[in-house]
Scaffold this active site. Structure first.
Site, short mmCIF file in Angstrom:
data_model
loop_
_atom_site.label_atom_id
_atom_site.label_comp_id
_atom_site.label_asym_id
_atom_site.label_seq_id
_atom_site.Cartn_x
_atom_site.Cartn_y
_atom_site.Cartn_z
N HIS A 27 -42.28 35.97 0.55
CA HIS A 27 -41.21 35.52 -0.87
C HIS A 27 -40.41 35.05 -1.32
O HIS A 27 -39.58 34.12 -1.10
CB HIS A 27 -40.89 37.04 -1.26
CG HIS A 27 -41.53 38.26 0.01
ND1 HIS A 27 -41.56 39.01 0.46
CD2 HIS A 27 -41.67 39.28 -1.58
CE1 HIS A 27 -42.07 39.86 0.85
NE2 HIS A 27 -42.28 40.55 -0.68
N HIS A 34 -50.52 40.10 0.25
CA HIS A 34 -49.78 40.61 1.38
C HIS A 34 -49.71 42.64 0.87
O HIS A 34 -49.93 42.90 0.23
CB HIS A 34 -49.00 40.47 2.00
CG HIS A 34 -47.44 40.79 0.92
ND1 HIS A 34 -47.53 40.13 -0.04
CD2 HIS A 34 -46.47 41.54 0.74
CE1 HIS A 34 -45.99 40.39 -0.79
NE2 HIS A 34 -45.91 41.13 0.32
N CYS A 69 -39.88 51.49 -1.41
CA CYS A 69 -41.58 51.06 -1.05
C CYS A 69 -41.07 49.85 -0.05
O CYS A 69 -39.73 49.77 0.20
CB CYS A 69 -41.47 50.33 -2.54
SG CYS A 69 -40.09 49.12 -3.85
N HIS A 71 -42.72 47.55 3.54
CA HIS A 71 -44.14 46.60 4.02
C HIS A 71 -44.38 47.35 5.65
O HIS A 71 -43.52 47.05 6.05
CB HIS A 71 -43.92 45.52 4.33
CG HIS A 71 -43.46 44.34 2.98
ND1 HIS A 71 -42.10 44.29 2.44
CD2 HIS A 71 -44.25 43.67 1.86
CE1 HIS A 71 -41.94 44.13 1.26
NE2 HIS A 71 -43.54 43.26 0.57
N GLU A 89 -33.96 53.57 4.47
CA GLU A 89 -33.74 53.44 2.66
C GLU A 89 -32.54 54.50 2.17
O GLU A 89 -31.53 54.50 1.65
CB GLU A 89 -34.53 52.97 2.10
CG GLU A 89 -35.15 51.76 2.04
CD GLU A 89 -36.15 51.13 1.33
OE1 GLU A 89 -35.92 51.52 -0.11
OE2 GLU A 89 -37.35 50.54 1.62
N TYR A 106 -51.40 44.59 -7.56
CA TYR A 106 -50.25 44.50 -8.87
C TYR A 106 -50.03 42.78 -8.24
O TYR A 106 -49.44 42.36 -7.05
CB TYR A 106 -49.22 44.70 -8.94
CG TYR A 106 -48.07 44.89 -8.25
CD1 TYR A 106 -46.94 44.15 -8.78
CD2 TYR A 106 -48.21 45.55 -7.43
CE1 TYR A 106 -45.68 43.90 -7.47
CE2 TYR A 106 -46.75 45.44 -6.26
CZ TYR A 106 -45.40 44.79 -6.38
OH TYR A 106 -44.87 44.30 -5.90
N GLU A 116 -44.29 38.58 -6.33
CA GLU A 116 -44.92 39.47 -6.02
C GLU A 116 -46.49 39.52 -5.85
O GLU A 116 -47.22 39.94 -7.12
CB GLU A 116 -44.22 40.75 -6.00
CG GLU A 116 -42.74 40.92 -5.12
CD GLU A 116 -43.08 41.49 -4.06
OE1 GLU A 116 -44.12 41.10 -2.59
OE2 GLU A 116 -41.96 42.05 -3.04
N GLU A 118 -49.44 42.07 -3.88
CA GLU A 118 -49.47 43.79 -3.69
C GLU A 118 -50.51 44.18 -3.17
O GLU A 118 -50.59 45.03 -4.25
CB GLU A 118 -48.57 43.70 -3.28
CG GLU A 118 -46.36 43.17 -2.27
CD GLU A 118 -45.42 43.60 -2.59
OE1 GLU A 118 -44.86 43.32 -1.89
OE2 GLU A 118 -45.18 45.08 -3.19
N TRP A 162 -43.65 47.00 -11.15
CA TRP A 162 -45.43 47.58 -10.33
C TRP A 162 -44.54 49.25 -10.76
O TRP A 162 -45.62 49.91 -10.99
CB TRP A 162 -45.11 47.62 -8.86
CG TRP A 162 -43.51 47.99 -8.20
CD1 TRP A 162 -42.85 49.25 -8.09
CD2 TRP A 162 -42.36 47.18 -7.93
NE1 TRP A 162 -42.06 48.94 -7.02
CE2 TRP A 162 -40.93 48.01 -7.19
CE3 TRP A 162 -42.18 45.46 -8.63
CZ2 TRP A 162 -39.47 46.95 -7.50
CZ3 TRP A 162 -40.85 45.16 -8.00
CH2 TRP A 162 -39.95 45.67 -7.37
#
Length: 193
Positions: A27, A34, A69, A71, A89, A106, A116, A118, A162
């Site tokens: 990043h 990704h 959010c 990955h 989280e 986005y 970002e 993604e 986002w």
């Protein structure tokens, strides 16, 4: 899994996996395309859990956004990734997970230039136990908001890019408990359900 050892799944323009890379090191100002996901957690009253990203996050620190959010790890399914990140989280265990915007993608730059980029399917998770235990390195604040409050947040600059883009697609679908299941056909080839 430590944040320092997490791998992201790199994608080509057909949303097929073409490799992996370390999450933190990937990043930057030229972040490769990704795989990611966004999740909106909804309680039985239709309230949505809105979170503020931890101030120490590398990307978009302190912005308000959806519930969670993350990955997906290499070869990890979307539902498993959502369950893992909700537990890590927020200390939450979802009752259901539903695909809402499987085709969402986005590209957005943070104030410091970090990009970002993604393919980021959006899901709804429902919970009956609304007790949250936010991880301080991930979440600065977590609050249950009404849908009208969520829509107002999308108009404010402190909302993540986002979040604003997703809310533009979610608003026409009605209240969060009414969002229709979009199915899994629109998920990227790199992401099993």
């Amino acid at each position: 899994m430590s944040v320092h050892s997490e791998e992201i799944v790199l994608l080509n323009t057909a949303d097929e996996a073409v490799g992996t890379a370390p999450k933190l090191a990937s990043h930057h100002r030229d972040t490769p395309y990704h795989l990611a996901f966004s999740c909106y957690v909804v309680d039985p009253d239709g309230r949505v859990l809105i979170t503020r990203r931890a101030l120490g996050k590398k990307t978009f620190p302190g912005v308000w956004t959806g519930s969670c959010c993350g990955h997906p790890a290499p070869r990890e399914g979307l539902r498993d990734a959502v369950r893992r990140r909700l537990a890590t989280e927020l200390g939450l265990v979802p009752d259901t997970i539903t695909s809402i915007l499987p085709g969402f993608r986005y590209r957005a730059a943070a104030a410091d230039g970090t990009l970002e980029h993604e393919r980021c399917p959006v899901v709804r998770a429902t919970v009956t136990d609304t007790t949250t235990v936010p991880a301080p390195d991930e979440v600065e604040e977590a609050r249950w908001w009404t849908w009208p409050e969520c829509l107002k947040l999308a108009e404010r600059p402190e909302a993540s890019p986002w979040y604003r883009l997703q809310l533009a697609e979610l608003e026409p679908l009605g209240a969060p408990l009414e969002w229709p299941d979009a199915g899994i056909e629109g998920l990227p080839p790199a992401l099993p359900w």
